[in-house]
Design a protein around this motif. Structure first.
Motif, PDB file in Angstrom:
ATOM      1  N   PHE A 176      22.705  15.081  -8.939  1.00 16.87           N
ATOM      2  CA  PHE A 176      22.264  13.707  -8.050  1.00 16.87           C
ATOM      3  C   PHE A 176      22.883  12.876  -8.856  1.00 16.87           C
ATOM      4  O   PHE A 176      22.753  12.380  -9.205  1.00 16.87           O
ATOM      5  N   VAL A 177      24.304  12.524  -7.637  1.00 16.54           N
ATOM      6  CA  VAL A 177      25.082  11.082  -8.978  1.00 16.54           C
ATOM      7  C   VAL A 177      25.151  10.052  -7.705  1.00 16.54           C
ATOM      8  O   VAL A 177      25.580  10.066  -6.833  1.00 16.54           O
ATOM      9  N   VAL A 178      24.939   8.742  -8.706  1.00 15.03           N
ATOM     10  CA  VAL A 178      24.526   7.527  -8.700  1.00 15.03           C
ATOM     11  C   VAL A 178      25.294   6.613  -9.360  1.00 15.03           C
ATOM     12  O   VAL A 178      25.758   7.029 -10.882  1.00 15.03           O
ATOM     13  N   VAL A 179      26.677   5.438  -8.258  1.00 15.38           N
ATOM     14  CA  VAL A 179      27.232   4.836  -8.906  1.00 15.38           C
ATOM     15  C   VAL A 179      26.801   3.879  -9.473  1.00 15.38           C
ATOM     16  O   VAL A 179      26.263   2.827  -8.375  1.00 15.38           O
ATOM     17  N   LEU A 180      27.052   2.475 -10.375  1.00 13.49           N
ATOM     18  CA  LEU A 180      26.434   1.795 -10.591  1.00 13.49           C
ATOM     19  C   LEU A 180      27.331   0.767 -10.976  1.00 13.49           C
ATOM     20  O   LEU A 180      28.478   1.491 -11.846  1.00 13.49           O
ATOM     21  N   ASP A 181      27.134  -0.112 -10.035  1.00 16.50           N
ATOM     22  CA  ASP A 181      28.415  -1.657 -10.433  1.00 16.50           C
ATOM     23  C   ASP A 181      27.399  -2.926 -10.482  1.00 16.50           C
ATOM     24  O   ASP A 181      26.755  -3.243  -9.506  1.00 16.50           O
ATOM     25  N   VAL A 215      24.271   9.755 -13.626  1.00 12.14           N
ATOM     26  CA  VAL A 215      25.337   7.875 -13.844  1.00 12.14           C
ATOM     27  C   VAL A 215      26.558   7.757 -14.333  1.00 12.14           C
ATOM     28  O   VAL A 215      27.538   8.393 -14.697  1.00 12.14           O
ATOM     29  N   ILE A 216      27.459   7.556 -12.810  1.00  8.06           N
ATOM     30  CA  ILE A 216      28.266   6.246 -13.302  1.00  8.06           C
ATOM     31  C   ILE A 216      28.759   4.902 -13.166  1.00  8.06           C
ATOM     32  O   ILE A 216      27.871   4.618 -11.660  1.00  8.06           O
ATOM     33  N   TYR A 217      29.282   4.472 -14.450  1.00 12.43           N
ATOM     34  CA  TYR A 217      29.521   3.165 -14.158  1.00 12.43           C
ATOM     35  C   TYR A 217      30.361   2.894 -13.781  1.00 12.43           C
ATOM     36  O   TYR A 217      31.708   2.883 -14.226  1.00 12.43           O
ATOM     37  N   THR A 218      30.622   1.589 -13.054  1.00 14.75           N
ATOM     38  CA  THR A 218      32.168   0.805 -12.411  1.00 14.75           C
ATOM     39  C   THR A 218      32.157   0.137 -14.036  1.00 14.75           C
ATOM     40  O   THR A 218      33.801   0.055 -14.097  1.00 14.75           O
ATOM     41  N   ARG A 254      37.581   0.386  -8.720  1.00 16.21           N
ATOM     42  CA  ARG A 254      35.857   0.714  -8.722  1.00 16.21           C
ATOM     43  C   ARG A 254      36.037   1.748  -7.681  1.00 16.21           C
ATOM     44  O   ARG A 254      35.161   2.395  -7.722  1.00 16.21           O
ATOM     45  N   ALA A 255      36.848   2.026  -6.736  1.00 16.62           N
ATOM     46  CA  ALA A 255      36.821   2.930  -5.370  1.00 16.62           C
ATOM     47  C   ALA A 255      37.494   4.461  -5.987  1.00 16.62           C
ATOM     48  O   ALA A 255      36.525   5.000  -6.045  1.00 16.62           O
ATOM     49  N   ALA A 256      38.296   3.726  -7.060  1.00 15.71           N
ATOM     50  CA  ALA A 256      38.732   5.176  -7.996  1.00 15.71           C
ATOM     51  C   ALA A 256      37.604   5.558  -8.418  1.00 15.71           C
ATOM     52  O   ALA A 256      37.600   6.817  -8.787  1.00 15.71           O
TER      53      ALA A 256
END
Length: 370
Positions: free
Chosen positions: A33-38, A78-81, A93-95
């Motif tokens: 489950f992929v969560v992008v945290l900005d 987890v993916i961080y911007t 950030r979009a990419a």
């Protein structure tokens, strides 16, 4: 509200900008489950500096704590911007989010105001029905001016033009219910777990709203300009409390996905069928009703879906998506949606498929009007 209440709400939306067909629970290749945290702001964009506190630093510390806890769970990615104090362009950030095929996008910010206003707020995308929200959106969309070549990169969008904001607001409809669900979990945790004052869930229209393809929220963890709240947010314990509330909300949201199939739904309201009986066929387009998404592989049989016949199942990564119905008639699709809701699937929504790919519902209906 002042400038920073919505600053980089745009970033959270743009993160989703050019995402072509990412469904609510799209999974990465490894099935996590992929969560992008900005973390809002960064680098030469410090955000607000209420009471001498730095928004970009506080947001980053909260995001890193949430991310560290999620990374310890085997079923999350987890993916961080950003993970340091750097400026990230909205386009980048979009990419980042597009490459991540994210299931959730959570952007963290701190608020400011000319008064001693206090409390948390969580924003989702929607029509700016009030003058206050409209004015805020106009101001905060101007964050694009911080970027080099913004005229080229954001061609056709004018943060100062009312028609730009209104046009954006009309096209986002696919994930609003899921975004609100996550927002409610976050705000409830702020109240119950962190014992903070909540100003509630709010909506506003912003740039690239029409291309949102995942549940997304922007969290304002409090006002740095409030003497007591600013001090709380600038403390390690305060940041930890806010991070924990966000973390628990993300965990609860994911857990709810696995409960959205089988006999777990309870019917608590009735939806009336007031849809026209006329035929409204959309050429080269198929409509289905998405009922649920889960890691549970259920047989697509009526007994597993409250007696609904015509269930189909598709797998993405480690997640199974369940659909009801199959029609080219949009009016029939609306009736099927009502049937599904009356069976207990209150979050059921219509998806449009063209040439084997899911497209925005608004795009399908717009093509019919041309």
């Amino acid at each position: 509200m002042q400038t920073y209440i919505f600053k980089l709400i745009v970033s959270f939306i743009i993160v989703l900008t050019f995402n072509s067909f990412q469904s609510i629970n799209a999974q990465s290749a490894n099935g996590k489950f992929v969560v992008v945290l900005d973390a809002g702001h960064g680098g030469h964009d410090s955000g607000n500096l209420g009471n001498g506190h730095k928004e970009s630093d506080i947001a980053l510390k909260i995001v890193l704590e949430v991310g560290k806890a999620l990374e310890a769970k085997k079923d999350f990615k987890v993916i961080y911007t950003r993970k340091t104090d750097v400026f990230i362009e909205l386009r980048e950030r979009a990419a980042i989010a597009n490459r991540a095929d994210a299931d959730l996008f959570v952007s963290v910010h701190c608020n400011s105001h000319s008064s001693q206003a206090s409390g948390t707020e969580t924003f989702v995308l929607g029509v700016a029905n009030t003058k206050r929200n409209f004015d805020i959106a106009k101001k905060e969309n101007e964050v694009i001016f911080l970027e080099k070549d913004y005229k080229k990169n954001y061609k056709g969008f004018d943060p100062n033009a009312p028609e730009s904001l209104i046009g954006l607001a009309l096209q986002q409809e696919d994930y609003i219910e899921q975004s609100i669900k996550l927002a409610r979990l976050i705000e409830d945790n702020f109240i119950d777990q962190s014992k903070r004052k909540s100003r509630g869930i709010k909506q506003a229209s912003l740039w690239v709203l029409h291309n949102t393809y995942m549940p997304s929220v922007l969290v304002e963890v409090g006002f740095l300009t409030n003497n007591a709240e600013g001090k709380f947010l600038n403390s390690k314990s305060g940041q930890s409390k806010m991070a924990t509330s966000i973390l628990q909300a993300v965990n609860a949201y994911k857990k709810s996905l696995d409960l959205n199939v089988g006999d777990n739904y309870v019917v608590n309201e009735t939806f009336e069928d007031t849809i026209s009986s006329e035929v409204k066929t959309i050429k080269n387009t198929i409509f289905k009703i998405q009922l649920a998404a889960s890691s549970n592989a259920l047989e697509p049989k009526a007994y597993n879906f409250k007696g609904l016949d015509g269930i189909s199942r598709e797998k993405q990564g480690n997640l199974y998506k369940y659909y009801y119905g199959y029609t080219s008639d949009y009016n029939i699709a609306q009736k099927l949606q009502i049937e599904a809701k009356n069976k207990g699937y209150k979050d059921a929504y219509i998806v449009a498929i063209k040439e084997g790919k899911q497209i925005k519902l608004s795009e399908a209906l717009k093509s019919d009007a041309n």
